[in-house]
Design an enzyme around this catalytic site. Structure first.
Site, short mmCIF file in Angstrom:
data_model
loop_
_atom_site.label_atom_id
_atom_site.label_comp_id
_atom_site.label_asym_id
_atom_site.label_seq_id
_atom_site.Cartn_x
_atom_site.Cartn_y
_atom_site.Cartn_z
N ALA A 12 14.86 17.55 -14.63
CA ALA A 12 15.32 18.54 -13.65
C ALA A 12 15.94 17.88 -12.42
CB ALA A 12 14.15 19.43 -13.23
N CYS A 13 15.86 16.56 -12.32
CA CYS A 13 16.35 15.84 -11.14
C CYS A 13 17.71 15.22 -11.42
CB CYS A 13 15.34 14.75 -10.78
SG CYS A 13 15.92 13.59 -9.53
N GLY A 14 18.69 15.55 -10.59
CA GLY A 14 20.04 15.01 -10.76
C GLY A 14 20.09 13.50 -10.67
#
Length: 117
Positions: A12-14
């Site tokens: 979920a983390c860019g």
């Protein structure tokens, strides 16, 4: 090509996704550990911290977590206290952490990963 590189990843983390993509662009296929699902052990975190040469506070994720509420951002909080909280709630560990034979680091910004290859 498989490698002996491990990325502790949150999809979920860019920044985490970009770090994984950069490793793959370099022809490397790291072992991907989705630590929010897998969790952490005290020994695992202590080993990574030692290899990274940092304190638990240095990899503590504050934004979007209960770190402040739990008192973990206060001065003088011990590594043991922070590590115990990280084991209990894996989101408290910032990401991505990449572990290679050359070392380990919190890869924020993404380019930090290049120093480990």
């Amino acid at each position: 090509m498989s490698s002996n590189i491990v990325i502790y990843h949150n999809p979920a983390c860019g920044t985490s996704r970009n770090t994984l993509a950069l490793l793959r662009e370099k022809g490397l296929e790291p072992t991907v550990v989705e630590y929010l699902k897998a969790g952490w052990t005290r020994e695992q975190l202590q080993g990574l911290l030692a290899k990274m040469g940092v304190k638990a506070k240095d990899i503590l994720r504050e934004r979007g977590t209960k770190a402040a509420e739990l008192g973990l951002t206060e001065p003088g909080v011990s590594d043991e206290t922070i590590i115990a909280a990280m084991v209990a709630d894996p989101i408290l560990v910032n990401r991505p952490i990449v572990d290679t034979p050359k070392g380990a680091a919190l890869c924020r910004p993404v380019d930090v990963v290049l120093t480990l290859l």
